[in-house]
Motif scaffolding. Structure first.
Motif, PDB file in Angstrom:
ATOM      1  N   SER A 111      75.508  33.736  57.173  1.00 36.60           N
ATOM      2  CA  SER A 111      76.309  32.714  56.496  1.00 36.60           C
ATOM      3  C   SER A 111      77.027  31.831  57.505  1.00 36.60           C
ATOM      4  N   GLY A 112      77.690  32.453  58.466  1.00 33.98           N
ATOM      5  CA  GLY A 112      78.429  31.685  59.459  1.00 33.98           C
ATOM      6  C   GLY A 112      77.537  30.799  60.301  1.00 33.98           C
ATOM      7  N   TYR A 113      76.364  31.293  60.627  1.00 35.67           N
ATOM      8  CA  TYR A 113      75.429  30.549  61.475  1.00 35.67           C
ATOM      9  C   TYR A 113      75.051  29.217  60.838  1.00 35.67           C
ATOM     10  N   PHE A 114      74.881  29.207  59.528  1.00 36.23           N
ATOM     11  CA  PHE A 114      74.503  27.972  58.836  1.00 36.23           C
ATOM     12  C   PHE A 114      75.709  27.173  58.354  1.00 36.23           C
ATOM     13  N   LEU A 115      76.724  27.842  57.834  1.00 35.73           N
ATOM     14  CA  LEU A 115      77.845  27.139  57.217  1.00 35.73           C
ATOM     15  C   LEU A 115      78.733  26.430  58.226  1.00 35.73           C
ATOM     16  N   VAL A 116      78.709  26.855  59.492  1.00 40.75           N
ATOM     17  CA  VAL A 116      79.566  26.210  60.486  1.00 40.75           C
ATOM     18  C   VAL A 116      79.191  24.747  60.691  1.00 40.75           C
ATOM     19  N   GLU A 117      77.962  24.393  60.366  1.00 34.55           N
ATOM     20  CA  GLU A 117      77.515  23.009  60.487  1.00 34.55           C
ATOM     21  C   GLU A 117      77.345  22.352  59.115  1.00 34.55           C
ATOM     22  N   THR A 118      77.984  22.909  58.098  1.00 32.14           N
ATOM     23  CA  THR A 118      77.819  22.430  56.728  1.00 32.14           C
ATOM     24  C   THR A 118      79.150  21.995  56.150  1.00 32.14           C
ATOM     25  N   LYS A 119      79.142  20.938  55.371  1.00 33.15           N
ATOM     26  CA  LYS A 119      80.350  20.483  54.703  1.00 33.15           C
ATOM     27  C   LYS A 119      80.678  21.392  53.523  1.00 33.15           C
ATOM     28  N   PHE A 120      81.963  21.509  53.251  1.00 33.09           N
ATOM     29  CA  PHE A 120      82.424  22.338  52.147  1.00 33.09           C
ATOM     30  C   PHE A 120      82.043  21.703  50.821  1.00 33.09           C
ATOM     31  N   ARG A 121      81.556  22.530  49.893  1.00 36.18           N
ATOM     32  CA  ARG A 121      81.226  22.074  48.547  1.00 36.18           C
ATOM     33  C   ARG A 121      81.824  23.059  47.542  1.00 36.18           C
ATOM     34  N   ILE A 122      82.802  22.581  46.767  1.00 37.74           N
ATOM     35  CA  ILE A 122      83.466  23.453  45.803  1.00 37.74           C
ATOM     36  C   ILE A 122      82.490  23.937  44.746  1.00 37.74           C
ATOM     37  N   LYS A 123      81.435  23.159  44.525  1.00 38.48           N
ATOM     38  CA  LYS A 123      80.414  23.554  43.550  1.00 38.48           C
ATOM     39  C   LYS A 123      79.759  24.873  43.952  1.00 38.48           C
ATOM     40  N   ARG A 124      79.619  25.112  45.253  1.00 43.17           N
ATOM     41  CA  ARG A 124      79.039  26.372  45.714  1.00 43.17           C
ATOM     42  C   ARG A 124      79.923  27.552  45.350  1.00 43.17           C
ATOM     43  N   VAL A 125      81.240  27.363  45.483  1.00 47.58           N
ATOM     44  CA  VAL A 125      82.176  28.438  45.140  1.00 47.58           C
ATOM     45  C   VAL A 125      82.110  28.724  43.650  1.00 47.58           C
ATOM     46  N   ILE A 126      82.097  27.664  42.839  1.00 50.88           N
ATOM     47  CA  ILE A 126      82.047  27.834  41.391  1.00 50.88           C
ATOM     48  C   ILE A 126      80.759  28.538  40.981  1.00 50.88           C
ATOM     49  N   THR A 127      79.639  28.109  41.560  1.00 49.13           N
ATOM     50  CA  THR A 127      78.357  28.735  41.248  1.00 49.13           C
ATOM     51  C   THR A 127      78.349  30.201  41.650  1.00 49.13           C
ATOM     52  N   LEU A 128      78.939  30.499  42.797  1.00 47.81           N
ATOM     53  CA  LEU A 128      78.998  31.873  43.274  1.00 47.81           C
ATOM     54  C   LEU A 128      79.821  32.743  42.325  1.00 47.81           C
ATOM     55  N   VAL A 129      80.980  32.235  41.897  1.00 46.91           N
ATOM     56  CA  VAL A 129      81.840  32.995  40.982  1.00 46.91           C
ATOM     57  C   VAL A 129      81.143  33.195  39.635  1.00 46.91           C
ATOM     58  N   LEU A 130      80.453  32.160  39.141  1.00 41.60           N
ATOM     59  CA  LEU A 130      79.720  32.284  37.884  1.00 41.60           C
ATOM     60  C   LEU A 130      78.585  33.299  38.009  1.00 41.60           C
ATOM     61  N   GLN A 131      77.951  33.333  39.180  1.00 36.36           N
ATOM     62  CA  GLN A 131      76.891  34.317  39.410  1.00 36.36           C
ATOM     63  C   GLN A 131      77.470  35.730  39.359  1.00 36.36           C
ATOM     64  N   ILE A 132      78.630  35.926  39.964  1.00 41.52           N
ATOM     65  CA  ILE A 132      79.290  37.237  39.915  1.00 41.52           C
ATOM     66  C   ILE A 132      79.635  37.606  38.476  1.00 41.52           C
ATOM     67  N   LEU A 133      80.176  36.638  37.722  1.00 42.05           N
ATOM     68  CA  LEU A 133      80.545  36.878  36.328  1.00 42.05           C
ATOM     69  C   LEU A 133      79.330  37.235  35.478  1.00 42.05           C
ATOM     70  N   PHE A 134      78.204  36.623  35.784  1.00 41.42           N
ATOM     71  CA  PHE A 134      76.968  36.896  35.038  1.00 41.42           C
ATOM     72  C   PHE A 134      76.670  38.390  35.053  1.00 41.42           C
TER      73      PHE A 134
END
Length: 388
Positions: free
Chosen positions: A80-103
């Motif tokens: 995760s760190g290897y790729f995300l360090v060069e990636t812009k933050f997207r709140i949509k990713r957090v929301i999708t991740l939380v919804l996936q957990i809730l699923f």
């Protein structure tokens, strides 16, 4: 014009190299999830012999498997760190991740109730809160720590790109001193030691991954050397566990220290994770397009579903029994059931999450281009320091 053409060729080469590394690292992502399943099968299946008593050959085999699998969580965060360090933050990713957990946290109990495997009357109010608020209630400790890491990502990335190489080295060294060095050398359980089950350790691993991405570790660039270091580190973890066990059996002391080497934040464990990451990073897998590399890249987006399915609150201690953990009476039967369990859980988790992703994509189209998406984009721009 010649310089522009040369730059274009260099850029195309970089893209090709990145594609090759994606296939390598995606393969590592699958291996890491297999290791997670291995850890849970051995631990929750009761296959790790007690270190304060006699151990059979089967028990030693189980502890060896544990030692080679314990890098799993660190490897996942490194990727995760290897790729995300060069990636812009997207709140949509957090929301999708939380919804996936809730699923998984909400749907599975409903399915168990509908099939008669679970009675609604058995659920306490605390159980219901765990299902509705899985991140805050730490139903999945990994996801709770990972979501917090994700929220800190904009600050971590800004800091990593703002400081010099030497400063980043110093910060990582200081964090390792607090998180790893003390618990590695002091023969006692430290009150501050969470064994790597928290967001602070994930941030430490994230910074290590960022350092690898930005500066690299020259010593590990040779793949065979990195692979050898991984094997030796894992054998060292096993050997250290047995050494401390031997000291306990002779002296009656160091009981709380025996399992210290198989903690996520032990120095040997994080070193083993880094070396395994490098072994895959410099692997030639995916250099030439093949059906296997394409298949690996196709299924890895669903790998997190493997964890969320088999580690759900109401099945995490059940599936190892379903898959024969109690039937392992010899080394041969242990290896057979262990391999079968990994295969079944991986196949089940990948399949379920594939259908979950189809459902999510369909639901996502309902909000595409709407006010909510525009609001999230404005929030992303604000967090990333861009003009709104």
């Amino acid at each position: 014009m010649k310089d522009s053409g040369k730059d274009m060729i260099v850029e195309m080469g970089r893209q090709g190299q990145q594609k090759k590394r994606m296939a390598n690292i995606e393969a590592l992502r699958l291996v890491a999830m297999m290791m997670v399943v291995s850890l849970h099968y051995l631990g929750k299946g009761g296959l790790l012999g007690r270190l304060d008593g006699p151990l059979s050959v089967k028990d030693h085999a189980a502890w060896l498997l544990e030692s080679f699998s314990i890098v799993a969580v660190n490897v996942y965060v490194l990727i995760s760190g290897y790729f995300l360090v060069e990636t812009k933050f997207r709140i949509k990713r957090v929301i999708t991740l939380v919804l996936q957990i809730l699923f998984y946290s909400c749907l599975l109990p409903v399915m168990l109730i509908l099939t008669g495997q679970l009675s609604f009357g058995e659920l306490t109010l605390y159980d219901i809160w765990q299902c509705i608020f899985p991140v805050q209630m730490k139903q999945y400790w990994f996801m709770s720590a990972y979501v917090l890491l994700f929220l800190f990502m904009p600050l971590l990335n800004a800091a990593v790109h703002a400081v010099k190489k030497e400063q980043l080295q110093a910060v990582i060294a200081l964090l390792l001193c607090v998180e790893s060095f003390g618990k590695t050398v002091i023969p006692a359980r430290l009150a501050l030691d969470s064994e790597g089950y928290d967001a602070l350790w994930f941030m430490t691993v994230y910074l290590i991954a960022a350092y690898i991405r930005l500066y690299g570790i020259p010593f590990l660039e040779k793949r065979n050397r990195a692979a050898a270091c991984y094997v030796l580190s894992c054998l060292g973890i096993y050997g250290l566990v047995m050494l401390i066990r031997g000291l306990f059996l002779v002296t009656g002391r160091f009981e709380d220290f025996m399992t210290s080497p198989v903690a996520y934040n032990h120095l040997l464990t994080i070193w083993a994770a880094v070396t395994l990451f490098y072994a895959f990073r410099n692997w030639e897998f995916g250099k030439k397009e093949s059906g296997l590399s394409a298949f690996v890249c196709r299924i890895t987006p669903y790998s997190l579903g493997v964890y969320l399915l088999h580690e759900q609150l109401y099945v995490r201690y059940e599936w190892p029994i379903w898959l024969g953990a109690k039937q392992c009476s010899s080394v041969g039967s242990l290896l057979w059931h262990w391999a079968l369990a990994i295969l079944v859980v991986m196949a089940s988790g990948l399949t379920v999450d594939f259908f979950r992703s189809i459902l999510f994509r369909g639901a996502g189209r309902l909000f595409a281009g709407g006010r909510l998406e525009s609001a999230l984009q404005r929030l992303d721009a604000r967090i990333n320091g861009e003009k709104v």
